[in-house]
Motif scaffolding. Structure first.
Motif, short mmCIF file in Angstrom:
data_model
loop_
_atom_site.label_atom_id
_atom_site.label_comp_id
_atom_site.label_asym_id
_atom_site.label_seq_id
_atom_site.Cartn_x
_atom_site.Cartn_y
_atom_site.Cartn_z
N MET A 47 0.19 -12.08 3.54
CA MET A 47 0.64 -11.38 4.74
C MET A 47 -0.44 -11.48 5.81
SD MET A 47 1.72 -7.78 3.02
CE MET A 47 3.43 -7.34 3.17
N VAL A 48 -0.02 -11.63 7.04
CA VAL A 48 -0.92 -11.48 8.18
C VAL A 48 -0.54 -10.14 8.80
CG1 VAL A 48 -1.67 -12.39 10.39
CG2 VAL A 48 -1.10 -13.96 8.53
N VAL A 49 -1.52 -9.27 8.93
CA VAL A 49 -1.27 -7.88 9.32
C VAL A 49 -2.13 -7.51 10.53
CG1 VAL A 49 -1.36 -5.48 8.52
CG2 VAL A 49 -0.75 -7.30 6.91
N ASP A 50 -1.50 -6.91 11.51
CA ASP A 50 -2.20 -6.42 12.70
C ASP A 50 -2.65 -4.98 12.43
OD1 ASP A 50 -3.15 -5.70 15.18
OD2 ASP A 50 -1.22 -5.88 16.20
N ILE A 51 -3.96 -4.76 12.45
CA ILE A 51 -4.49 -3.42 12.19
C ILE A 51 -5.06 -2.77 13.45
CG2 ILE A 51 -4.92 -3.86 9.74
CD1 ILE A 51 -7.93 -4.08 10.48
N SER A 52 -4.77 -3.37 14.62
CA SER A 52 -5.35 -2.84 15.85
C SER A 52 -4.89 -1.43 16.17
CB SER A 52 -5.07 -3.78 17.03
OG SER A 52 -3.69 -3.95 17.22
N LYS A 53 -3.72 -1.01 15.69
CA LYS A 53 -3.23 0.35 15.92
C LYS A 53 -3.26 1.19 14.65
CE LYS A 53 -0.38 -1.05 19.77
NZ LYS A 53 0.96 -1.23 20.30
N ALA A 54 -3.89 0.66 13.61
CA ALA A 54 -3.97 1.39 12.34
C ALA A 54 -4.92 2.58 12.46
CB ALA A 54 -4.44 0.45 11.23
N ASP A 55 -4.67 3.59 11.63
CA ASP A 55 -5.51 4.79 11.66
C ASP A 55 -6.65 4.74 10.63
OD1 ASP A 55 -4.12 5.17 9.31
OD2 ASP A 55 -3.08 6.97 9.97
N VAL A 56 -6.89 3.56 10.05
CA VAL A 56 -8.00 3.35 9.12
C VAL A 56 -8.70 2.04 9.47
CG1 VAL A 56 -7.00 4.61 7.17
CG2 VAL A 56 -6.51 2.18 7.43
N ASP A 57 -9.93 1.90 9.00
CA ASP A 57 -10.62 0.63 9.21
C ASP A 57 -10.30 -0.31 8.05
OD1 ASP A 57 -12.19 1.47 7.07
OD2 ASP A 57 -13.98 1.80 8.26
N ILE A 58 -10.77 -1.53 8.15
CA ILE A 58 -10.44 -2.54 7.15
C ILE A 58 -10.96 -2.17 5.76
CG2 ILE A 58 -12.40 -3.99 7.71
CD1 ILE A 58 -10.64 -6.45 7.11
N SER A 59 -12.12 -1.53 5.70
CA SER A 59 -12.70 -1.14 4.40
C SER A 59 -11.82 -0.13 3.67
CB SER A 59 -14.09 -0.57 4.58
OG SER A 59 -14.95 -1.53 5.11
N GLN A 60 -11.37 0.89 4.39
CA GLN A 60 -10.50 1.90 3.79
C GLN A 60 -9.16 1.29 3.41
OE1 GLN A 60 -11.17 4.96 2.80
NE2 GLN A 60 -9.08 5.26 2.07
N LEU A 61 -8.62 0.45 4.27
CA LEU A 61 -7.34 -0.20 3.98
C LEU A 61 -7.48 -1.07 2.73
CD1 LEU A 61 -4.43 -0.54 4.92
CD2 LEU A 61 -5.19 -2.49 6.29
N ARG A 62 -8.57 -1.81 2.61
CA ARG A 62 -8.82 -2.64 1.43
C ARG A 62 -8.83 -1.78 0.17
NH1 ARG A 62 -13.32 -4.89 2.96
NH2 ARG A 62 -12.36 -6.84 3.67
N ARG A 63 -9.55 -0.67 0.21
CA ARG A 63 -9.62 0.22 -0.97
C ARG A 63 -8.24 0.70 -1.38
NH1 ARG A 63 -14.46 1.74 1.43
NH2 ARG A 63 -13.50 3.40 2.64
N GLU A 64 -7.45 1.13 -0.40
CA GLU A 64 -6.12 1.66 -0.71
C GLU A 64 -5.18 0.57 -1.22
OE1 GLU A 64 -4.32 4.47 1.94
OE2 GLU A 64 -6.29 5.16 2.63
N LEU A 65 -5.26 -0.61 -0.64
CA LEU A 65 -4.41 -1.71 -1.11
C LEU A 65 -4.82 -2.18 -2.49
CD1 LEU A 65 -3.97 -3.72 2.21
CD2 LEU A 65 -2.17 -2.52 0.93
N GLU A 66 -6.11 -2.22 -2.77
CA GLU A 66 -6.57 -2.60 -4.10
C GLU A 66 -6.13 -1.55 -5.13
OE1 GLU A 66 -10.78 -3.12 -3.55
OE2 GLU A 66 -10.54 -5.22 -2.92
N GLU A 67 -6.18 -0.29 -4.75
CA GLU A 67 -5.73 0.79 -5.62
C GLU A 67 -4.23 0.65 -5.91
OE1 GLU A 67 -5.71 5.36 -4.71
OE2 GLU A 67 -7.78 4.60 -4.74
N GLU A 68 -3.45 0.38 -4.88
CA GLU A 68 -2.01 0.17 -5.07
C GLU A 68 -1.76 -1.06 -5.92
OE1 GLU A 68 2.14 0.88 -4.67
OE2 GLU A 68 0.35 2.14 -4.54
N GLY A 69 -2.56 -2.10 -5.73
CA GLY A 69 -2.45 -3.30 -6.55
C GLY A 69 -2.69 -3.00 -8.02
N LYS A 70 -3.68 -2.19 -8.32
CA LYS A 70 -3.94 -1.80 -9.71
C LYS A 70 -2.74 -1.06 -10.29
CE LYS A 70 -8.93 -1.63 -9.41
NZ LYS A 70 -10.11 -0.78 -9.29
N ARG A 71 -2.16 -0.17 -9.50
CA ARG A 71 -0.99 0.58 -9.95
C ARG A 71 0.18 -0.36 -10.25
NH1 ARG A 71 3.64 2.63 -8.60
NH2 ARG A 71 3.73 1.79 -6.50
#
Length: 90
Positions: A47-71
């Protein structure tokens, strides 16, 4: 636009796209482009994802996506598009 590349790889199962997309939507990150395939029960998605309007930075987003990936039982990678492009040059 601030773009990141999200890669997902693992055994195919129901809910992978929904799980990853839910994390992105929760943080107002917009999927700009998506490609997925299943080969012999192995699921892969880029996926190519635009995070310019996201409410988290890339580090936090990475952590949450990795966590979801583990699940979900898949591997998730998150790279800023500039880093991803540079890695492809090597």
């Amino acid at each position: 636009m601030e773009l990141v590349v999200v890669s997902v790889l693992g055994a195919d199962r129901v809910g992978i796209v929904a799980g990853i997309a839910s994390v992105l939507a929760r943080h107002n990150a917009n999927i700009v482009d998506i490609s997925q395939t299943v080969v012999r029960d192995i699921f892969s998605m880029i996926m190519v994802v635009d995070i310019s309007k996201a409410d988290v930075d890339i580090s936090q987003l990475r952590r949450e996506l990795e966590e979801e990936g583990k699940r979900l039982g898949v591997m998730v990678g998150v790279f800023h598009i500039d880093v991803f492009k540079y890695m492809q040059r090597i």
